[in-house]
Design an enzyme around this catalytic site. Sequence first.
Site, PDB file in Angstrom:
ATOM      1  N   CYS A 149       4.432  -5.939   0.221  1.00  0.00           N
ATOM      2  CA  CYS A 149       4.584  -5.187   1.583  1.00  0.00           C
ATOM      3  C   CYS A 149       5.128  -6.117   2.663  1.00  0.00           C
ATOM      4  N   CYS A 197       7.045  -2.477   2.951  1.00  0.00           N
ATOM      5  CA  CYS A 197       6.952  -1.782   4.106  1.00  0.00           C
ATOM      6  C   CYS A 197       7.478  -2.538   5.257  1.00  0.00           C
ATOM      7  N   LYS A 238      11.391  -3.139   5.510  1.00  0.00           N
ATOM      8  CA  LYS A 238      12.047  -1.949   5.107  1.00  0.00           C
ATOM      9  C   LYS A 238      12.123  -1.159   6.530  1.00  0.00           C
ATOM     10  N   GLY A 280      -1.220 -18.024 -11.871  1.00  0.00           N
ATOM     11  CA  GLY A 280      -2.352 -17.730 -12.653  1.00  0.00           C
ATOM     12  C   GLY A 280      -2.103 -17.089 -13.908  1.00  0.00           C
ATOM     13  N   GLY A 299      19.067   5.445  -8.428  1.00  0.00           N
ATOM     14  CA  GLY A 299      17.573   5.737  -8.612  1.00  0.00           C
ATOM     15  C   GLY A 299      17.545   6.656  -7.189  1.00  0.00           C
ATOM     16  N   ALA A 300      16.332   7.584  -7.191  1.00  0.00           N
ATOM     17  CA  ALA A 300      16.506   8.615  -6.302  1.00  0.00           C
ATOM     18  C   ALA A 300      14.995   8.795  -5.854  1.00  0.00           C
ATOM     19  N   SER A 301      14.412   7.656  -5.688  1.00  0.00           N
ATOM     20  CA  SER A 301      12.966   7.795  -5.139  1.00  0.00           C
ATOM     21  C   SER A 301      12.665   7.035  -3.803  1.00  0.00           C
ATOM     22  N   TYR A 302      11.485   6.829  -3.380  1.00  0.00           N
ATOM     23  CA  TYR A 302      10.899   6.140  -2.141  1.00  0.00           C
ATOM     24  C   TYR A 302      12.037   5.125  -1.957  1.00  0.00           C
ATOM     25  N   SER A 310      15.013   3.921  -3.164  1.00  0.00           N
ATOM     26  CA  SER A 310      16.105   4.247  -3.029  1.00  0.00           C
ATOM     27  C   SER A 310      16.516   4.907  -1.850  1.00  0.00           C
ATOM     28  N   LEU A 311      15.815   6.029  -1.416  1.00  0.00           N
ATOM     29  CA  LEU A 311      16.182   7.018  -0.404  1.00  0.00           C
ATOM     30  C   LEU A 311      16.075   6.136   0.996  1.00  0.00           C
ATOM     31  N   GLU A 312      15.144   5.396   0.842  1.00  0.00           N
ATOM     32  CA  GLU A 312      14.753   4.650   2.152  1.00  0.00           C
ATOM     33  C   GLU A 312      15.893   3.670   2.476  1.00  0.00           C
ATOM     34  N   GLY A 353      12.641   1.819 -10.189  1.00  0.00           N
ATOM     35  CA  GLY A 353      11.263   1.855 -10.540  1.00  0.00           C
ATOM     36  C   GLY A 353      10.934   0.427 -10.494  1.00  0.00           C
ATOM     37  N   ASP A 372      -0.985  -2.141  -6.952  1.00  0.00           N
ATOM     38  CA  ASP A 372      -0.046  -1.592  -7.874  1.00  0.00           C
ATOM     39  C   ASP A 372      -0.289  -2.011  -9.225  1.00  0.00           C
ATOM     40  N   HIS A 417       1.988  19.657  24.176  1.00  0.00           N
ATOM     41  CA  HIS A 417       3.495  19.981  24.511  1.00  0.00           C
ATOM     42  C   HIS A 417       4.027  18.862  25.399  1.00  0.00           C
ATOM     43  N   GLU A 447       2.728  19.407  17.623  1.00  0.00           N
ATOM     44  CA  GLU A 447       2.140  20.924  17.825  1.00  0.00           C
ATOM     45  C   GLU A 447       2.432  21.994  17.397  1.00  0.00           C
TER      46      GLU A 447
HETATM   47  P1  FAD Z   1       1.542  -7.184  -4.061  1.00  0.00           P
HETATM   48  O1  FAD Z   1       1.484  -6.764  -2.558  1.00  0.00           O
HETATM   49  O2  FAD Z   1       2.758  -6.797  -4.926  1.00  0.00           O
HETATM   50  O3  FAD Z   1       1.195  -8.499  -3.996  1.00  0.00           O
HETATM   51  C1  FAD Z   1       1.024  -9.028  -5.502  1.00  0.00           C
HETATM   52  C2  FAD Z   1       1.233 -10.759  -5.243  1.00  0.00           C
HETATM   53  O4  FAD Z   1       0.756 -11.270  -6.425  1.00  0.00           O
HETATM   54  C3  FAD Z   1       2.421 -10.944  -5.073  1.00  0.00           C
HETATM   55  O5  FAD Z   1       2.619 -12.167  -3.799  1.00  0.00           O
HETATM   56  C4  FAD Z   1       2.899 -11.705  -6.281  1.00  0.00           C
HETATM   57  O6  FAD Z   1       3.755 -12.701  -6.202  1.00  0.00           O
HETATM   58  C5  FAD Z   1       1.670 -12.445  -6.726  1.00  0.00           C
HETATM   59  N1  FAD Z   1       1.586 -12.813  -8.064  1.00  0.00           N
HETATM   60  C6  FAD Z   1       2.128 -11.919  -9.313  1.00  0.00           C
HETATM   61  N2  FAD Z   1       1.622 -12.456 -10.401  1.00  0.00           N
HETATM   62  C7  FAD Z   1       0.963 -13.790  -9.915  1.00  0.00           C
HETATM   63  C8  FAD Z   1       0.245 -14.608 -11.000  1.00  0.00           C
HETATM   64  N3  FAD Z   1       0.342 -14.554 -12.238  1.00  0.00           N
HETATM   65  N4  FAD Z   1      -0.454 -15.925 -10.072  1.00  0.00           N
HETATM   66  C9  FAD Z   1      -0.465 -15.665  -8.805  1.00  0.00           C
HETATM   67  N5  FAD Z   1       0.357 -14.941  -8.083  1.00  0.00           N
HETATM   68  C10 FAD Z   1       0.998 -13.766  -8.619  1.00  0.00           C
HETATM   69  N6  FAD Z   1       3.634   0.813   0.707  1.00  0.00           N
HETATM   70  C11 FAD Z   1       3.304   1.514   1.960  1.00  0.00           C
HETATM   71  O7  FAD Z   1       2.113   1.935   2.260  1.00  0.00           O
HETATM   72  N7  FAD Z   1       4.118   1.863   2.910  1.00  0.00           N
HETATM   73  C12 FAD Z   1       5.469   1.651   2.842  1.00  0.00           C
HETATM   74  O8  FAD Z   1       6.322   1.885   3.775  1.00  0.00           O
HETATM   75  C13 FAD Z   1       6.123   0.956   1.783  1.00  0.00           C
HETATM   76  N8  FAD Z   1       7.162   0.420   1.534  1.00  0.00           N
HETATM   77  C14 FAD Z   1       7.612  -0.134   0.466  1.00  0.00           C
HETATM   78  C15 FAD Z   1       9.186  -0.412   0.318  1.00  0.00           C
HETATM   79  C16 FAD Z   1       9.429  -1.058  -0.761  1.00  0.00           C
HETATM   80  C17 FAD Z   1      10.861  -1.602  -0.746  1.00  0.00           C
HETATM   81  C18 FAD Z   1       8.567  -1.484  -1.714  1.00  0.00           C
HETATM   82  C19 FAD Z   1       8.994  -2.383  -2.886  1.00  0.00           C
HETATM   83  C20 FAD Z   1       7.397  -1.282  -1.506  1.00  0.00           C
HETATM   84  C21 FAD Z   1       6.590  -0.356  -0.353  1.00  0.00           C
HETATM   85  N9  FAD Z   1       5.403  -0.010  -0.432  1.00  0.00           N
HETATM   86  C22 FAD Z   1       5.139   0.479   0.703  1.00  0.00           C
HETATM   87  C23 FAD Z   1       4.597  -0.367  -1.554  1.00  0.00           C
HETATM   88  C24 FAD Z   1       3.730  -1.486  -1.180  1.00  0.00           C
HETATM   89  O9  FAD Z   1       4.383  -2.589  -0.684  1.00  0.00           O
HETATM   90  C25 FAD Z   1       2.783  -1.829  -2.323  1.00  0.00           C
HETATM   91  O10 FAD Z   1       1.911  -0.646  -2.638  1.00  0.00           O
HETATM   92  C26 FAD Z   1       1.796  -3.129  -2.098  1.00  0.00           C
HETATM   93  O11 FAD Z   1       2.358  -4.392  -1.738  1.00  0.00           O
HETATM   94  C27 FAD Z   1       0.890  -3.608  -3.393  1.00  0.00           C
HETATM   95  O12 FAD Z   1      -0.098  -4.418  -3.045  1.00  0.00           O
HETATM   96  P2  FAD Z   1      -0.576  -5.247  -4.308  1.00  0.00           P
HETATM   97  O13 FAD Z   1      -1.761  -6.048  -3.439  1.00  0.00           O
HETATM   98  O14 FAD Z   1      -1.283  -4.385  -5.154  1.00  0.00           O
HETATM   99  O15 FAD Z   1       0.509  -6.294  -4.889  1.00  0.00           O
HETATM  100  P1  NDP Z   2       9.913   5.227  -8.744  1.00  0.00           P
HETATM  101  O1  NDP Z   2       9.295   4.937  -9.948  1.00  0.00           O
HETATM  102  O2  NDP Z   2       9.015   6.150  -7.748  1.00  0.00           O
HETATM  103  O3  NDP Z   2      11.276   6.036  -8.764  1.00  0.00           O
HETATM  104  C1  NDP Z   2      12.214   5.371  -9.590  1.00  0.00           C
HETATM  105  C2  NDP Z   2      13.563   6.236  -9.554  1.00  0.00           C
HETATM  106  O4  NDP Z   2      14.675   5.735 -10.256  1.00  0.00           O
HETATM  107  C3  NDP Z   2      13.673   7.641 -10.029  1.00  0.00           C
HETATM  108  O5  NDP Z   2      14.394   8.420  -9.118  1.00  0.00           O
HETATM  109  C4  NDP Z   2      14.031   7.611 -11.398  1.00  0.00           C
HETATM  110  O6  NDP Z   2      14.740   8.733 -11.753  1.00  0.00           O
HETATM  111  C5  NDP Z   2      15.275   6.468 -11.233  1.00  0.00           C
HETATM  112  N1  NDP Z   2      15.511   5.731 -12.471  1.00  0.00           N
HETATM  113  C6  NDP Z   2      14.702   5.363 -13.180  1.00  0.00           C
HETATM  114  N2  NDP Z   2      15.427   4.615 -14.454  1.00  0.00           N
HETATM  115  C7  NDP Z   2      16.616   4.816 -13.991  1.00  0.00           C
HETATM  116  C8  NDP Z   2      17.698   4.413 -14.889  1.00  0.00           C
HETATM  117  N3  NDP Z   2      17.798   3.759 -15.889  1.00  0.00           N
HETATM  118  N4  NDP Z   2      19.092   4.909 -14.303  1.00  0.00           N
HETATM  119  C9  NDP Z   2      19.050   5.674 -13.179  1.00  0.00           C
HETATM  120  N5  NDP Z   2      18.042   5.939 -12.567  1.00  0.00           N
HETATM  121  C10 NDP Z   2      16.655   5.692 -13.062  1.00  0.00           C
HETATM  122  O7  NDP Z   2       9.894   3.827  -8.006  1.00  0.00           O
HETATM  123  P2  NDP Z   2      10.440   3.177  -6.721  1.00  0.00           P
HETATM  124  O8  NDP Z   2      10.684   1.894  -6.713  1.00  0.00           O
HETATM  125  O9  NDP Z   2      11.153   4.157  -5.725  1.00  0.00           O
HETATM  126  O10 NDP Z   2       8.791   3.270  -5.979  1.00  0.00           O
HETATM  127  C11 NDP Z   2       7.939   2.726  -6.702  1.00  0.00           C
HETATM  128  C12 NDP Z   2       6.792   2.820  -5.698  1.00  0.00           C
HETATM  129  O11 NDP Z   2       6.541   1.847  -4.399  1.00  0.00           O
HETATM  130  C13 NDP Z   2       6.600   4.233  -5.273  1.00  0.00           C
HETATM  131  O12 NDP Z   2       5.941   5.194  -6.234  1.00  0.00           O
HETATM  132  C14 NDP Z   2       5.712   4.176  -3.833  1.00  0.00           C
HETATM  133  O13 NDP Z   2       4.362   4.438  -4.199  1.00  0.00           O
HETATM  134  C15 NDP Z   2       6.085   2.644  -3.537  1.00  0.00           C
HETATM  135  N6  NDP Z   2       6.725   2.723  -2.112  1.00  0.00           N
HETATM  136  C16 NDP Z   2       6.140   3.496  -1.166  1.00  0.00           C
HETATM  137  C17 NDP Z   2       7.004   3.441   0.017  1.00  0.00           C
HETATM  138  C18 NDP Z   2       6.268   4.426   1.381  1.00  0.00           C
HETATM  139  O14 NDP Z   2       5.218   4.512   1.245  1.00  0.00           O
HETATM  140  N7  NDP Z   2       7.183   4.461   2.087  1.00  0.00           N
HETATM  141  C19 NDP Z   2       8.568   3.093  -0.063  1.00  0.00           C
HETATM  142  C20 NDP Z   2       9.060   2.405  -1.266  1.00  0.00           C
HETATM  143  C21 NDP Z   2       8.057   2.227  -2.223  1.00  0.00           C
HETATM  144  P3  NDP Z   2      13.862   9.903 -12.702  1.00  0.00           P
HETATM  145  O15 NDP Z   2      12.948  10.836 -11.614  1.00  0.00           O
HETATM  146  O16 NDP Z   2      14.784  10.717 -13.349  1.00  0.00           O
HETATM  147  O17 NDP Z   2      12.975   9.257 -13.500  1.00  0.00           O
END
Ligand code: FAD
Ligand code: NDP
Length: 521
Positions: free
Chosen positions: A85, A90, A93, A158, A224-227, A229-231, A316, A358, A496, A501
Site C-alpha cells: 500500500c 494505494c 497510486k 523469513g 489486464g482490465a481490473s483495479y 490496470s484501469l487505475e 493479477g 492479501d 446542497h 445528496e
Molecule cells: P503487504 O502490504 O503486501 O505487505 C507484505 C509485506 O511482507 C511486504 O513488505 C513484503 O515485501 C513482505 N514480505 C513478503 N515475504 C516476506 C518474507 N518471507 N519475509 C519478510 N517479509 C516478507 N488497497 C486499498 O484499500 N486501496 C487502494 O487504493 C489500493 N490501491 C492499490 C493499488 C495497487 C497498484 C496495488 C498493487 C494494490 C492496491 N491496494 C489498495 C491493495 C493493498 O495495497 C493491499 O491489499 C495491502 O497492501 C495488503 O496488505 P498486506 O499486509 O496483506 O500485505
Molecule cells: P485482478 O485479479 O483483480 O485482475 C486481473 C486482470 O488481469 C483481469 O482483468 C484479468 O482478466 C486480467 N488477466 C489475467 N491474466 C491475463 C492474461 N494472461 N492476459 C491478459 N489479461 C489477463 O488483479 P489486480 O491486479 O487488478 O488487483 C488485485 C487486487 O488488488 C484487487 O482485487 C484489489 O483488491 C486490490 N487493489 C485495490 C485497489 C483499490 O482499492 N482501489 C486498487 C488496486 C488493487 P479476466 O477478468 O479475464 O480474468
Amino acid sequence: RLSAPQSTGESPPSLSHRPRRRTRAAAVGTGPSPRKNEYDLLVIGGGSGGLACAKEAAQFGRKVAVLDYVEPSPQGTIWGLGGTCVNVGCIPKKLMHQAALLGSALKDAQHYGWNISQPVHHTWSVMAQAVQNYVKSLNWGHRVQLQDKKVKYFNVKGSFADPHTVRGLTKAGKETVITADNIVIATGGRPKYPTDIAGAREYGITSDDLFWLKESPGKTLVVGASYVSLECAGFLTGIGLDTTVMMRSIPLRGFDQQMASLVTEHMESYGTKFLKRCFPTKVEKLKSNRLQVTWKNADLNKEETDSFDTVMWAVGRAPDTKTLNLETIGVKTNSETGKIIVDASEATSVPHIYAVGDITEGRPELTPTAIAAGKLLAQRLFGQSSELMDYDNVPTTVFTPLEYGCVGLSEEAAVQRHGSDNIEVYHAYYKPLEFTVAERDAAQCYMKMVCLREREQRILGLHFIGPNAGEVIQGFALGIKCGATYPQMMKTVGIHPTCAEEVTKLHITKRSGLDATVTGC
Ligand code: FAD
Ligand code: NDP
C-alpha cells in the site's frame, strides 16, 4: 485466549506438541525444559496487516518482532518498510491519480476565468520525485513508530524452520533465528507475469515498477482490465500519455457490470484506448528500443501488432507462499491460488500460526481489511476480546478518472441471492454542479441503490460513479453496515449542492423504465 503458563517437561520438546501459547512469563522462565521462545508474537511481513497487528500487540505490553524484506522486482525495483500500500499501491497510486485530476482541473479552470498559458505540460520526473519522497517519509515513519512501540524490526526474509522458529536472511545472506509463541504471516502478494508470453518478463514492467520510474513511461500498453490496470491507465492518460488497455474479457470482474461498463466508457471518452477481446502473444524489443507487442484479436480472428515505450502487466497478483516453507510445518494453502487457508479467527491449520491480509484465501485484497484483521487478531490474542473481523459490506473505490465507489451487493449478486422480483433498484443519472460551468460531459455520472423490495426495503448495495466517489461512499457505508433501509435514506436530509445528496433523493426505479436523469436543482 492465552493458556496458563505451563511447562510440559518434555525434553527435548516435540515441536508439534509444544504448548500452544505461553505467556511471556512462561517464555522467560528458567529451567532445563523446553526451549524458550524469545517473542510473544512474531509477524512476518511489515505491510498494512502485519504492522497493524504488531503495533496493537505491543500496546498490550507484549514482546513483539516484525520481519520485513522486499524482494526486488524482476526489473530490479526495490523499496522500504510499509508493504504494498505504502510503496507500490494505494499511496503512490492515489497521488498520481491526483496529478491526473489536477490536469482536468486545469482545463476546467479556464472556464472559471483562470488564464492558463497553453500548451500545458506535465513533467513525470517532478511528480515521481515528489511522490517517491513522500513514500520514503512514510517508510521512515513506520520505522520510528515500531521503535516507539518497542517492536523489534528485522530487515530479513523469513522462512519457517519449525512451527515456532523462523529463520531470517539478510540481503547479504546473514542468518538470524527468531522464536515466538505466536506467529502471524502477513506477507501479502506480488504482481504476476504471464508465463506463456515470450518477452513478457524480460521487457515488461508491473505496478511494482511504475511508481518508481524516474522517467516517463511514454506510450504505454497496460494489459489486464481490473483495479490495477484501469487505475494506472487512467492516471497515465490523465497526465497526457498515449495509453492503451488490453482487455481479454470483461472490465472489473466481480464488480457490478453496469457500473464497470460506465467506468470504461468514460475512460474511452477521456482518451484511454481499449483493445477489447485481445490476447497478447509476444513482446519483442525493436532496434529503436521500443517494444513491439503482438496479440490475437478474437473478434477479428487475426493477429495485430503495435509498438510501445512501456508494456505493463496488470494481470493479477500472487502470494509468495513457496519461500515460507509452509508445507514443512503443516500450514495449509489452497493449491490453486497458493493462498493460506484461515478460519474466521484468521487461524491457519497450525494452532499458534495465523495469517492476515492479501496472503489469506477468500479475503478482500484491501488495506483497511488487512489492518482491521491484524488489529482484531492482536486484541484476541493478548486482550480480552473475542471480536472477529466482519468482511461483509466492505466499501471500496476504484480510482479511475471518474471514480467508482461501492458498498454491498452488485445488482447481479442481489438478483442471484434474492431473485429479481424481490429487489428494487433505484437509480439516477446526475450532473455534478462543478461540471456545468466547465462544460464537462456527465454522461457516466450515475448511481444506483439496490434494495430488498419487501417490508422495510433494506439497502443491499450502493454504487456511485462520480467525483470523490470514495468520500461519498464512506459515510453511507456506515448506514448500510447498520442495516439502513430505503425509507430511512429518503428521510436523510441532503447537503446542497453536492453529488452525495442525490443518493438521498433516488426515487426512479429501474423497473419503471422512466427516465432516470436528474433535472433541476
Ligand atoms: P503487504 O502490504 O503486501 O505487505 C507484505 C509485506 O511482507 C511486504 O513488505 C513484503 O515485501 C513482505 N514480505 C513478503 N515475504 C516476506 C518474507 N518471507 N519475509 C519478510 N517479509 C516478507 N488497497 C486499498 O484499500 N486501496 C487502494 O487504493 C489500493 N490501491 C492499490 C493499488 C495497487 C497498484 C496495488 C498493487 C494494490 C492496491 N491496494 C489498495 C491493495 C493493498 O495495497 C493491499 O491489499 C495491502 O497492501 C495488503 O496488505 P498486506 O499486509 O496483506 O500485505
Ligand atoms: P485482478 O485479479 O483483480 O485482475 C486481473 C486482470 O488481469 C483481469 O482483468 C484479468 O482478466 C486480467 N488477466 C489475467 N491474466 C491475463 C492474461 N494472461 N492476459 C491478459 N489479461 C489477463 O488483479 P489486480 O491486479 O487488478 O488487483 C488485485 C487486487 O488488488 C484487487 O482485487 C484489489 O483488491 C486490490 N487493489 C485495490 C485497489 C483499490 O482499492 N482501489 C486498487 C488496486 C488493487 P479476466 O477478468 O479475464 O480474468
